[in-house]
Motif scaffolding. Structure first.
Motif, short mmCIF file in Angstrom:
data_model
loop_
_atom_site.label_atom_id
_atom_site.label_comp_id
_atom_site.label_asym_id
_atom_site.label_seq_id
_atom_site.Cartn_x
_atom_site.Cartn_y
_atom_site.Cartn_z
N GLU A 53 84.74 69.25 96.03
CA GLU A 53 85.73 69.96 95.22
C GLU A 53 86.76 70.63 96.11
O GLU A 53 86.46 71.05 97.22
CB GLU A 53 85.05 71.00 94.34
CG GLU A 53 84.13 70.41 93.29
CD GLU A 53 83.52 71.45 92.39
OE1 GLU A 53 83.71 72.66 92.60
OE2 GLU A 53 82.83 71.05 91.44
N ASP A 66 90.51 73.31 95.96
CA ASP A 66 91.18 74.33 95.16
C ASP A 66 92.23 73.72 94.26
O ASP A 66 92.83 74.41 93.44
CB ASP A 66 91.85 75.38 96.07
CG ASP A 66 90.84 76.32 96.71
OD1 ASP A 66 89.74 76.50 96.15
OD2 ASP A 66 91.15 76.89 97.77
N GLN A 67 92.46 72.42 94.40
CA GLN A 67 93.40 71.69 93.57
C GLN A 67 92.62 70.69 92.72
O GLN A 67 91.64 70.14 93.17
CB GLN A 67 94.42 70.93 94.43
CG GLN A 67 95.28 71.80 95.33
CD GLN A 67 94.57 72.28 96.59
OE1 GLN A 67 93.56 71.74 97.01
NE2 GLN A 67 95.10 73.33 97.19
N THR A 86 92.86 71.87 99.82
CA THR A 86 92.04 72.92 100.40
C THR A 86 90.60 72.74 99.94
O THR A 86 90.31 72.82 98.74
CB THR A 86 92.56 74.31 99.97
OG1 THR A 86 93.94 74.41 100.32
CG2 THR A 86 91.77 75.42 100.63
N ASN A 112 97.90 72.40 91.75
CA ASN A 112 97.54 73.41 92.75
C ASN A 112 97.25 74.73 92.05
O ASN A 112 98.15 75.41 91.60
CB ASN A 112 98.66 73.57 93.77
CG ASN A 112 98.23 74.41 94.94
OD1 ASN A 112 97.18 75.04 94.92
ND2 ASN A 112 99.04 74.43 95.97
N HIS A 113 95.99 75.09 91.95
CA HIS A 113 95.58 76.31 91.25
C HIS A 113 95.94 77.55 92.04
O HIS A 113 96.12 78.61 91.46
CB HIS A 113 94.08 76.27 90.94
CG HIS A 113 93.72 75.08 90.12
ND1 HIS A 113 94.17 74.87 88.84
CD2 HIS A 113 92.99 73.98 90.43
CE1 HIS A 113 93.71 73.73 88.38
NE2 HIS A 113 93.01 73.16 89.32
N GLU A 114 96.07 77.45 93.35
CA GLU A 114 96.48 78.60 94.16
C GLU A 114 97.89 79.02 93.78
O GLU A 114 98.16 80.20 93.63
CB GLU A 114 96.43 78.26 95.65
CG GLU A 114 95.04 78.08 96.18
CD GLU A 114 95.05 77.68 97.64
OE1 GLU A 114 94.12 78.09 98.34
OE2 GLU A 114 95.97 76.97 98.08
N TYR A 166 86.95 73.35 98.84
CA TYR A 166 86.30 74.46 98.14
C TYR A 166 84.79 74.40 98.33
O TYR A 166 84.19 75.32 98.84
CB TYR A 166 86.67 74.43 96.66
CG TYR A 166 85.95 75.44 95.81
CD1 TYR A 166 86.03 76.80 96.08
CD2 TYR A 166 85.18 75.03 94.72
CE1 TYR A 166 85.36 77.73 95.29
CE2 TYR A 166 84.52 75.95 93.93
CZ TYR A 166 84.61 77.30 94.21
OH TYR A 166 83.94 78.21 93.44
#
Length: 83
Positions: free
Chosen positions: A49, A51-52, A34, A66-68, A36
């Protein structure tokens, strides 16, 4: 002193050339990542950048965090009244 390997890069000109002739209304996907932001990291260096976090471990294997999902898991661990 450590021998830190550099991440693969291309120039902005090379990236633009690869998109030459592509209509502005086409979409781009990042194979599950995803987008960012694009962040300036040095005078002539831009980092894309996601989201991972994507990096190589000590053995050279690519790791994706995966920070989400981490945020979702952390939120689900909270009691319902705290969500």
């Amino acid at each position: 002193m450590t021998d830190k390997k550099r991440s693969p890069t291309i120039t902005v000109g090379e990236l633009r050339a690869r998109f030459e002739g592509v209509p502005d209304d086409w979409t781009v996907d990042f194979s599950g990542l995803t987008f960012y932001r694009a962040k300036r990291r040095a005078d002539s260096h831009l980092q894309i950048e996601f989201d991972q976090s994507v990096y190589r471990d000590l053995t050279g294997r690519v790791v994706v965090e995966n920070h989400e999902q981490s945020a979702t898991a952390a939120a689900s661990a909270l009691p319902p009244s705290a969500r």
